[in-house]
Design a protein around this motif. Structure first.
Motif, PDB file in Angstrom:
ATOM      1  N   ARG A  33       0.639  -1.219  -0.181  1.00  0.00           N
ATOM      2  CA  ARG A  33       0.149  -0.086  -0.031  1.00  0.00           C
ATOM      3  C   ARG A  33       0.880   1.218   0.086  1.00  0.00           C
ATOM      4  N   HIS A  34       0.411   2.214  -0.371  1.00  0.00           N
ATOM      5  CA  HIS A  34       0.907   3.774  -0.263  1.00  0.00           C
ATOM      6  C   HIS A  34       2.255   3.855  -1.229  1.00  0.00           C
ATOM      7  N   GLY A  35       2.172   3.072  -2.132  1.00  0.00           N
ATOM      8  CA  GLY A  35       3.490   2.831  -3.230  1.00  0.00           C
ATOM      9  C   GLY A  35       4.786   2.606  -2.609  1.00  0.00           C
ATOM     10  N   MET A  36       4.623   1.946  -1.540  1.00  0.00           N
ATOM     11  CA  MET A  36       5.807   1.254  -0.716  1.00  0.00           C
ATOM     12  C   MET A  36       5.638  -0.314  -0.614  1.00  0.00           C
ATOM     13  N   SER A  37       6.978  -0.954  -0.466  1.00  0.00           N
ATOM     14  CA  SER A  37       6.696  -2.422  -0.285  1.00  0.00           C
ATOM     15  C   SER A  37       7.542  -2.595   1.111  1.00  0.00           C
ATOM     16  N   ARG A  38       6.631  -3.041   1.999  1.00  0.00           N
ATOM     17  CA  ARG A  38       6.904  -3.259   3.142  1.00  0.00           C
ATOM     18  C   ARG A  38       6.555  -4.647   3.893  1.00  0.00           C
ATOM     19  N   ILE A  39       6.843  -4.930   4.656  1.00  0.00           N
ATOM     20  CA  ILE A  39       6.323  -6.132   5.688  1.00  0.00           C
ATOM     21  C   ILE A  39       5.605  -5.832   6.720  1.00  0.00           C
ATOM     22  N   GLU A  40       4.176  -6.281   6.562  1.00  0.00           N
ATOM     23  CA  GLU A  40       3.146  -5.879   7.660  1.00  0.00           C
ATOM     24  C   GLU A  40       3.530  -6.965   8.799  1.00  0.00           C
ATOM     25  N   VAL A  41       3.026  -6.252  10.232  1.00  0.00           N
ATOM     26  CA  VAL A  41       3.249  -7.155  11.266  1.00  0.00           C
ATOM     27  C   VAL A  41       1.772  -7.364  11.896  1.00  0.00           C
ATOM     28  N   VAL A  42       1.044  -8.261  11.964  1.00  0.00           N
ATOM     29  CA  VAL A  42      -0.006  -8.624  12.752  1.00  0.00           C
ATOM     30  C   VAL A  42      -0.094  -9.569  13.749  1.00  0.00           C
ATOM     31  N   CYS A  43      -0.872  -9.157  14.944  1.00  0.00           N
ATOM     32  CA  CYS A  43      -1.254 -10.310  15.984  1.00  0.00           C
ATOM     33  C   CYS A  43      -1.492 -11.576  15.181  1.00  0.00           C
ATOM     34  N   ALA A  44      -0.911 -12.744  15.805  1.00  0.00           N
ATOM     35  CA  ALA A  44      -1.209 -13.829  15.220  1.00  0.00           C
ATOM     36  C   ALA A  44      -2.719 -14.532  15.957  1.00  0.00           C
ATOM     37  N   ASN A  45      -3.048 -13.914  16.998  1.00  0.00           N
ATOM     38  CA  ASN A  45      -4.464 -14.365  17.422  1.00  0.00           C
ATOM     39  C   ASN A  45      -5.455 -13.625  16.823  1.00  0.00           C
ATOM     40  N   CYS A  46      -5.424 -12.271  16.834  1.00  0.00           N
ATOM     41  CA  CYS A  46      -6.758 -11.462  16.257  1.00  0.00           C
ATOM     42  C   CYS A  46      -6.455 -10.856  14.977  1.00  0.00           C
ATOM     43  N   GLU A  47      -5.386 -11.006  14.385  1.00  0.00           N
ATOM     44  CA  GLU A  47      -4.938 -10.404  13.028  1.00  0.00           C
ATOM     45  C   GLU A  47      -5.110  -8.907  13.043  1.00  0.00           C
ATOM     46  N   GLY A  48      -5.004  -8.341  14.400  1.00  0.00           N
ATOM     47  CA  GLY A  48      -4.734  -6.879  14.468  1.00  0.00           C
ATOM     48  C   GLY A  48      -3.456  -6.339  13.716  1.00  0.00           C
ATOM     49  N   HIS A  49      -3.597  -5.216  12.965  1.00  0.00           N
ATOM     50  CA  HIS A  49      -2.445  -4.643  12.455  1.00  0.00           C
ATOM     51  C   HIS A  49      -1.647  -4.007  13.525  1.00  0.00           C
ATOM     52  N   LEU A  50      -0.426  -4.301  13.602  1.00  0.00           N
ATOM     53  CA  LEU A  50       0.544  -3.713  14.701  1.00  0.00           C
ATOM     54  C   LEU A  50       1.576  -2.610  13.998  1.00  0.00           C
ATOM     55  N   GLY A  51       2.111  -2.929  12.883  1.00  0.00           N
ATOM     56  CA  GLY A  51       3.030  -2.038  12.351  1.00  0.00           C
ATOM     57  C   GLY A  51       3.900  -2.769  11.170  1.00  0.00           C
ATOM     58  N   HIS A  52       4.959  -2.603  11.151  1.00  0.00           N
ATOM     59  CA  HIS A  52       5.869  -3.111  10.174  1.00  0.00           C
ATOM     60  C   HIS A  52       7.274  -3.441  10.569  1.00  0.00           C
ATOM     61  N   VAL A  53       7.719  -4.358   9.964  1.00  0.00           N
ATOM     62  CA  VAL A  53       9.293  -4.901  10.253  1.00  0.00           C
ATOM     63  C   VAL A  53      10.319  -4.712   9.381  1.00  0.00           C
ATOM     64  N   PHE A  54      11.529  -4.307   9.584  1.00  0.00           N
ATOM     65  CA  PHE A  54      12.293  -4.079   8.610  1.00  0.00           C
ATOM     66  C   PHE A  54      13.760  -4.605   8.987  1.00  0.00           C
ATOM     67  N   ASP A  55      14.671  -4.796   8.229  1.00  0.00           N
ATOM     68  CA  ASP A  55      15.805  -5.593   8.229  1.00  0.00           C
ATOM     69  C   ASP A  55      16.969  -4.679   8.717  1.00  0.00           C
ATOM     70  N   ASP A  56      16.815  -3.665   9.381  1.00  0.00           N
ATOM     71  CA  ASP A  56      17.741  -2.765   9.781  1.00  0.00           C
ATOM     72  C   ASP A  56      17.864  -2.598  11.255  1.00  0.00           C
ATOM     73  N   GLY A  57      17.435  -3.606  11.963  1.00  0.00           N
ATOM     74  CA  GLY A  57      17.610  -3.661  13.506  1.00  0.00           C
ATOM     75  C   GLY A  57      18.961  -3.999  14.117  1.00  0.00           C
ATOM     76  N   PRO A  58      19.104  -4.015  15.505  1.00  0.00           N
ATOM     77  CA  PRO A  58      20.123  -4.344  15.963  1.00  0.00           C
ATOM     78  C   PRO A  58      20.451  -5.975  16.039  1.00  0.00           C
ATOM     79  N   GLU A  59      21.631  -6.283  16.455  1.00  0.00           N
ATOM     80  CA  GLU A  59      21.974  -7.972  16.643  1.00  0.00           C
ATOM     81  C   GLU A  59      21.110  -8.203  17.940  1.00  0.00           C
TER      82      GLU A  59
END
Length: 132
Positions: A88-114
């Motif tokens: 959506r919004h002209g971007m390619s991202r990975i959405e994060v949802v609650c596995a139990n209720c499928e509520g939208h939480l945010g997104h996950v990116f590959d630029d985090g710490p070890e």
């Protein structure tokens, strides 16, 4: 999937149980304004639960300051979240949802710490905090 029964609420039930802002984020895949959430600067020890269903999603030990404007975590609890492609919004991202209720939480990116290299960028509105 989580160990609890998956949520089966209707959209009308969600509307009745969540605030307007919670509904917009969790059910309509919205995003709160940067640096506006109550958990952005939180550094207390505890756990973060899904605001929709109460499922444990993140531990405060995995929270870190990323500077992105939303609470950031380098790991989620085992099987607590699912991910989906979000173009959506002209971007390619990975959405994060609650596995139990499928509520939208945010997104996950590959630029985090070890040790994971992940940055789970999560809306404060989607989270409830329990201190230990």
């Amino acid at each position: 999937m989580s160990e609890t029964e998956p949520e089966t609420r209707s959209e009308q039930e969600w509307r009745e149980e969540l605030s307007d802002e919670e509904y917009e984020i969790l059910r309509e895949r919205g995003t709160e304004a940067r640096f506006s959430g109550e958990h952005v600067d939180r550094s207390d020890d505890g756990i973060y639960r899904c605001k929709g269903c109460g499922e444990v999603l993140f531990d405060s030990e995995t929270k870190y300051e990323s500077g992105c404007g939303w609470p950031s975590f380098y790991a989620a609890e085992n099987d607590a979240v699912d991910t989906r492609q979000d173009d959506r919004h002209g971007m390619s991202r990975i959405e994060v949802v609650c596995a139990n209720c499928e509520g939208h939480l945010g997104h996950v990116f590959d630029d985090g710490p070890e040790p994971t290299g992940k940055r789970f960028c999560i809306n404060s509105v989607a989270l409830a905090f329990d201190d230990e």
